[in-house]
Structures are given as structure tokens and as C-alpha cells.
Motif scaffolding. Structure first.
Motif, mmCIF file in Angstrom:
data_model
loop_
_atom_site.group_PDB
_atom_site.id
_atom_site.type_symbol
_atom_site.label_atom_id
_atom_site.label_comp_id
_atom_site.label_asym_id
_atom_site.label_seq_id
_atom_site.Cartn_x
_atom_site.Cartn_y
_atom_site.Cartn_z
ATOM 1 N N GLY A 87 0.782 -1.161 -0.092
ATOM 2 C CA GLY A 87 0.122 0.085 -0.045
ATOM 3 C C GLY A 87 0.846 1.275 0.004
ATOM 4 O O GLY A 87 0.594 2.226 -0.261
ATOM 5 N N ASN A 88 2.092 1.333 0.298
ATOM 6 C CA ASN A 88 3.081 2.246 0.438
ATOM 7 C C ASN A 88 3.985 2.100 -0.674
ATOM 8 O O ASN A 88 5.147 2.601 -0.515
ATOM 9 C CB ASN A 88 3.624 2.434 1.822
ATOM 10 N N SER A 89 3.717 1.434 -1.689
ATOM 11 C CA SER A 89 4.797 1.167 -2.931
ATOM 12 C C SER A 89 3.929 2.023 -4.103
ATOM 13 O O SER A 89 3.148 2.693 -4.199
ATOM 14 C CB SER A 89 4.634 -0.254 -3.119
ATOM 15 N N ALA A 90 5.028 1.783 -5.185
ATOM 16 C CA ALA A 90 4.435 2.427 -6.513
ATOM 17 C C ALA A 90 3.693 1.614 -7.179
ATOM 18 O O ALA A 90 3.894 0.206 -7.543
ATOM 19 C CB ALA A 90 5.775 2.647 -7.415
ATOM 20 N N TRP A 91 2.490 1.894 -7.929
ATOM 21 C CA TRP A 91 1.664 1.123 -8.584
ATOM 22 C C TRP A 91 1.326 1.704 -10.111
ATOM 23 O O TRP A 91 1.185 2.888 -10.295
ATOM 24 C CB TRP A 91 0.186 1.055 -7.897
ATOM 25 N N ASP A 92 1.358 0.643 -10.887
ATOM 26 C CA ASP A 92 1.278 1.149 -12.386
ATOM 27 C C ASP A 92 -0.185 0.503 -12.620
ATOM 28 O O ASP A 92 -0.738 -0.569 -12.445
ATOM 29 C CB ASP A 92 1.953 0.291 -13.141
ATOM 30 N N ILE A 93 -1.131 1.296 -13.057
ATOM 31 C CA ILE A 93 -2.492 1.093 -13.579
ATOM 32 C C ILE A 93 -2.375 0.865 -15.152
ATOM 33 O O ILE A 93 -1.975 1.773 -15.972
ATOM 34 C CB ILE A 93 -3.571 2.029 -13.216
ATOM 35 N N VAL A 94 -2.163 -0.475 -15.359
ATOM 36 C CA VAL A 94 -2.064 -0.797 -16.858
ATOM 37 C C VAL A 94 -3.485 -0.829 -17.619
ATOM 38 O O VAL A 94 -4.220 -1.756 -17.426
ATOM 39 C CB VAL A 94 -1.066 -2.094 -16.964
ATOM 40 N N VAL A 95 -3.696 0.027 -18.632
ATOM 41 C CA VAL A 95 -4.863 -0.092 -19.438
ATOM 42 C C VAL A 95 -4.391 -0.846 -20.935
ATOM 43 O O VAL A 95 -3.761 -0.217 -21.461
ATOM 44 C CB VAL A 95 -5.437 1.447 -19.466
ATOM 45 N N ASN A 96 -4.939 -1.868 -21.022
ATOM 46 C CA ASN A 96 -4.886 -2.646 -22.300
ATOM 47 C C ASN A 96 -5.664 -2.088 -23.615
ATOM 48 O O ASN A 96 -6.904 -2.274 -23.621
ATOM 49 C CB ASN A 96 -5.209 -3.989 -21.847
ATOM 50 N N ALA A 153 2.571 6.881 1.446
ATOM 51 C CA ALA A 153 3.345 6.859 0.352
ATOM 52 C C ALA A 153 3.107 6.101 -0.854
ATOM 53 O O ALA A 153 3.752 6.125 -1.777
ATOM 54 C CB ALA A 153 4.951 5.938 1.167
ATOM 55 N N PHE A 154 1.844 6.064 -0.849
ATOM 56 C CA PHE A 154 1.503 5.513 -1.805
ATOM 57 C C PHE A 154 1.518 6.448 -3.134
ATOM 58 O O PHE A 154 1.351 7.538 -3.121
ATOM 59 C CB PHE A 154 -0.351 5.009 -2.104
ATOM 60 N N ARG A 155 2.113 5.868 -4.444
ATOM 61 C CA ARG A 155 1.927 6.762 -5.512
ATOM 62 C C ARG A 155 1.490 5.521 -6.784
ATOM 63 O O ARG A 155 1.588 4.423 -6.541
ATOM 64 C CB ARG A 155 3.287 7.425 -5.802
ATOM 65 N N CYS A 156 1.031 6.228 -7.814
ATOM 66 C CA CYS A 156 0.489 5.573 -9.008
ATOM 67 C C CYS A 156 0.868 6.237 -10.338
ATOM 68 O O CYS A 156 0.994 7.594 -10.195
ATOM 69 C CB CYS A 156 -0.830 5.010 -8.838
ATOM 70 N N ARG A 157 0.772 5.482 -11.474
ATOM 71 C CA ARG A 157 0.736 6.239 -12.659
ATOM 72 C C ARG A 157 -0.026 5.403 -13.692
ATOM 73 O O ARG A 157 -0.352 3.991 -13.524
ATOM 74 C CB ARG A 157 2.318 6.230 -13.222
ATOM 75 N N LEU A 158 -0.445 6.017 -14.768
ATOM 76 C CA LEU A 158 -1.402 5.166 -15.544
ATOM 77 C C LEU A 158 -0.432 4.873 -16.785
ATOM 78 O O LEU A 158 0.165 5.703 -17.466
ATOM 79 C CB LEU A 158 -2.472 6.230 -16.194
ATOM 80 N N LEU A 159 -0.481 3.652 -17.201
ATOM 81 C CA LEU A 159 0.328 3.234 -18.289
ATOM 82 C C LEU A 159 -0.890 2.522 -19.562
ATOM 83 O O LEU A 159 -1.712 1.926 -19.207
ATOM 84 C CB LEU A 159 1.269 2.067 -17.929
ATOM 85 N N THR A 160 -0.293 2.892 -20.859
ATOM 86 C CA THR A 160 -0.851 2.169 -21.891
ATOM 87 C C THR A 160 0.193 1.490 -22.596
ATOM 88 O O THR A 160 0.988 2.096 -23.424
ATOM 89 C CB THR A 160 -1.807 2.974 -22.832
#
Length: 230
Positions: A87-96, A153-160
Motif C-alpha cells: 500500500g505504500n509502494s508504486a503502482w502502475d494502472i495498466v490499461v490494455n 507513501a502510495f503513488r501510481c501512474r497510468l500506463l498504456t
């Protein structure tokens, strides 16, 4: 919460019990070797060649069995710690964007694994739908944070991802599956793709390093071929 659910499934599944048994088995054997070297374990009877414990373990004559319920209990007790890290790591939200003809798979392993630039870190791939997946990139510094439900510390980004990247994600998911792979559309390439990647699964890997006072054990997990007994 996705991270919490993934942590629970990972800790309780039969695959997880098998994977978590590996490091414990290595610890027991390393401890036995230390005791053997100090003369605490007598040599085997003549029926076993009068060999030492270390010789018997290294030759495979005797094997260490771990009750898989024990690593399962350890995994369950550590769920909140793992949730805190993820929960305090980096997440990628991957949109296919290619889900129409190349949707994400999922499997009975709950998540796929992916190596990173840091050999200590294993990324988790969590498919949520044919067109959406998560990549959780664990942050080792999160181990020092107190449990906090706000996950500061959670952070995320959107990836395609590109089509090749979608294929790589599906390959990781397919290779991590234990017995079942689930997919939405039976495209003509699916069966061929799954047959190509069916002879793999996640296995524990422990490296044993001799030290002046005993052994240092480095444990991780990797996707390995199981074809022809590999």
C-alpha cells in the motif's frame, strides 16, 4: 482492497504454501550443517554408509520435509505487514488498448510475477479485467513505515502498454498459473500461446553462501521450466 486481497490469496493458496516451504527447508538444512560441523549430530549408521548429516543432505539420501501448514500460518500472520508494504509502494494502472483481440489473462495463482532492475524486488502483476491490470512495484523502504491505513507513501501512474508489452504481461501470467488459465475470448492464437508457456511455474530459489560462522541464505522466487523434470 486489492493489495490486501492479493496478499491474503498469496498467503493461503496451495502454491504459496509450497513456495514458502522452500526457504524454511533451506534454513533447517543450513542449521543442521552448522550443528554437524560442531559435532552435535552423530554420523549415520553403517546402513547409510556411516556418512555425516551434511553428506546425506547434499547427496539427497535424506530430505527435509516441511509441514506446509506452518508457512501458511506465517503467511497469514504477515498479511498486514505485506499490505503495508504494497500500500505504500508504486503502482502502475495498466490499461490494455488491445483488449479486443489481445485481452489480459488471469490464472489460479492470483497474480503474476515480474523481475525488476533490483534483484531483491519482485513486481506483482494483478489482472483485474481483460483491459485493466495492476503492476505493484514493492518499495523496500515501506518496511520501516508504521502501519497506517492512509498509505501516505502510495503513488501510481497510468500506463498504456504496446502490443508487445501486453503479450509480455500475458506471458508472465500464463507461466505463473498452477493448473488453470482464464480468458474471455477464444481467439485462434490463444491455445497456441498457452501451450507454448504451459510448462512453467513459480518456484522458490535459495542461494546458500558459506560464511566463517555458518551460512547466509538468500531466498526469492522465480519462474522456472518444469518440462522434462527441469
Amino acid at each position: 482492497m486489492v493489495a490486501g486481497f492479493a496478499a491474503y490469496v498469496t498467503s493461503c493458496s496451495p502454491a504459496a504454501m509450497r513456495l514458502h516451504s522452500g526457504p524454511l527447508r533451506s534454513t533447517v538444512e543450513a542449521t543442521g550443517k552448522i550443528l554437524d560441523a560442531s559435532g552435535e549430530i552423530p554420523r549415520a549408521p553403517e546402513a547409510l554408509g556411516g556418512k555425516s548429516y551434511t553428506e546425506l543432505i547434499e547427496s539427497g539420501v535424506i530430505k527435509t520435509a516441511i509441514d506446509e501448514k506452518y508457512p501458511q500460518a506465517l503467511g497469514i500472520s504477515g498479511i498486514m505487514e505485506r499490505v503495508n508494504i504494497w500500500g505504500n509502494s508504486a503502482w502502475d494502472i495498466v490499461v490494455n488498448e488491445y483488449a479486443k483481440d489481445s485481452p489480459f489473462f488471469t490464472s489460479d495463482f492470483a497474480s503474476g510475477i515480474e523481475t525488476s532492475n533490483d534483484p531483491r524486488i519482485i513486481n506483482r502483476l494483478v489482472p483485474l479485467a481483460p483491459d485493466i491490470a495492476l503492476r505493484i512495484r514493492p518499495d523496500l523502504d515501506a518496511r520501516d513505515l508504521n502501519m497506517d491505513a492512509t498509505f501516505k507513501a502510495f503513488r501510481c501512474r497510468l500506463l498504456t502498454p504496446s502490443r508487445n508489452e501486453v503479450r509480455a504481461i500475458n506471458q508472465a501470467i500464463a507461466r505463473c498459473g498452477e493448473e488453470l488459465i482464464f480468458f474471455r475470448d477464444h481467439h485462434e492464437w490463444v491455445e497456441r500461446f498457452l501451450n507454448k508457456h504451459r510448462s512453467f511455474r513459480v518456484e522458490p530459489v535459495t542461494t546458500e553462501l558459506k560464511t566463517p560462522t555458518g551460512y547466509a541464505l538468500i531466498s526469492t522466487i522465480r519462474v522456472k521450466s518444469i518440462k522434462d523434470g527441469d
